[in-house]
Design a protein around this motif. Sequence first.
Motif, PDB file in Angstrom:
ATOM      1  N   ARG A   1     -11.876  67.895  30.626  1.00 48.66           N
ATOM      2  CA  ARG A   1     -11.246  69.047  31.267  1.00 48.66           C
ATOM      3  C   ARG A   1     -11.361  68.912  32.775  1.00 48.66           C
ATOM      4  NH1 ARG A   1     -11.507  74.551  28.685  1.00 48.66           N
ATOM      5  NH2 ARG A   1     -11.635  74.258  26.455  1.00 48.66           N
ATOM      6  N   ARG A   2     -10.268  69.172  33.464  1.00 47.31           N
ATOM      7  CA  ARG A   2     -10.293  69.185  34.921  1.00 47.31           C
ATOM      8  C   ARG A   2     -11.039  70.433  35.369  1.00 47.31           C
ATOM      9  NH1 ARG A   2      -6.143  71.144  38.509  1.00 47.31           N
ATOM     10  NH2 ARG A   2      -4.958  71.455  36.612  1.00 47.31           N
ATOM     11  N   VAL A   3     -11.866  70.265  36.379  1.00 46.34           N
ATOM     12  CA  VAL A   3     -12.640  71.372  36.931  1.00 46.34           C
ATOM     13  C   VAL A   3     -12.224  71.573  38.380  1.00 46.34           C
ATOM     14  CG1 VAL A   3     -14.967  72.198  37.505  1.00 46.34           C
ATOM     15  CG2 VAL A   3     -14.597  70.850  35.426  1.00 46.34           C
ATOM     16  N   THR A   4     -11.862  72.812  38.719  1.00 42.52           N
ATOM     17  CA  THR A   4     -11.555  73.134  40.110  1.00 42.52           C
ATOM     18  C   THR A   4     -12.519  74.211  40.586  1.00 42.52           C
ATOM     19  OG1 THR A   4      -9.836  74.706  39.448  1.00 42.52           O
ATOM     20  CG2 THR A   4      -9.110  72.483  39.996  1.00 42.52           C
ATOM     21  N   ILE A   5     -12.913  74.068  41.833  1.00 45.69           N
ATOM     22  CA  ILE A   5     -13.801  75.028  42.471  1.00 45.69           C
ATOM     23  C   ILE A   5     -13.113  75.501  43.737  1.00 45.69           C
ATOM     24  CG2 ILE A   5     -16.079  75.418  43.477  1.00 45.69           C
ATOM     25  CD1 ILE A   5     -17.027  72.974  41.772  1.00 45.69           C
ATOM     26  N   ARG A   6     -12.777  76.789  43.764  1.00 43.93           N
ATOM     27  CA  ARG A   6     -12.022  77.389  44.870  1.00 43.93           C
ATOM     28  C   ARG A   6     -10.760  76.585  45.189  1.00 43.93           C
ATOM     29  NH1 ARG A   6     -17.384  79.040  46.597  1.00 43.93           N
ATOM     30  NH2 ARG A   6     -17.376  81.304  46.577  1.00 43.93           N
ATOM     31  N   GLY A   7     -10.066  76.187  44.133  1.00 43.17           N
ATOM     32  CA  GLY A   7      -8.795  75.508  44.268  1.00 43.17           C
ATOM     33  C   GLY A   7      -8.880  74.018  44.542  1.00 43.17           C
ATOM     34  N   GLN A   8     -10.062  73.476  44.709  1.00 41.06           N
ATOM     35  CA  GLN A   8     -10.252  72.055  44.973  1.00 41.06           C
ATOM     36  C   GLN A   8     -10.706  71.355  43.692  1.00 41.06           C
ATOM     37  OE1 GLN A   8      -9.623  70.606  48.055  1.00 41.06           O
ATOM     38  NE2 GLN A   8      -8.833  72.639  48.521  1.00 41.06           N
ATOM     39  N   VAL A   9     -10.091  70.217  43.380  1.00 38.21           N
ATOM     40  CA  VAL A   9     -10.470  69.476  42.183  1.00 38.21           C
ATOM     41  C   VAL A   9     -11.869  68.895  42.380  1.00 38.21           C
ATOM     42  CG1 VAL A   9      -9.932  67.512  40.700  1.00 38.21           C
ATOM     43  CG2 VAL A   9      -8.081  68.925  41.606  1.00 38.21           C
ATOM     44  N   ALA A  10     -12.760  69.211  41.426  1.00 36.93           N
ATOM     45  CA  ALA A  10     -14.127  68.693  41.476  1.00 36.93           C
ATOM     46  C   ALA A  10     -14.272  67.441  40.621  1.00 36.93           C
ATOM     47  CB  ALA A  10     -15.112  69.759  41.007  1.00 36.93           C
TER      48      ALA A  10
END
Length: 70
Positions: A17-26
Amino acid sequence: MSDAPIVIHRATGTGGRRVTIRGQVAGLARSDSDVVEFLRRAGLPDAAEVMDAPRWTEWQGGRPHEYGAT
């Protein structure tokens, strides 16, 4: 959709799963430990607790904590 700063997106066709933190890809998580590491790198030391807090994390598509291929 929530206003949660962490989004764990639906599983990809090949798993993970793709993880984004505040709109940025982690990154692409293949397990909870991957998510914890991404959050730790982002400065969240209590990442394991944050993963299940709706105020912080939105799980999209499928059940939380499942990373298999769709």
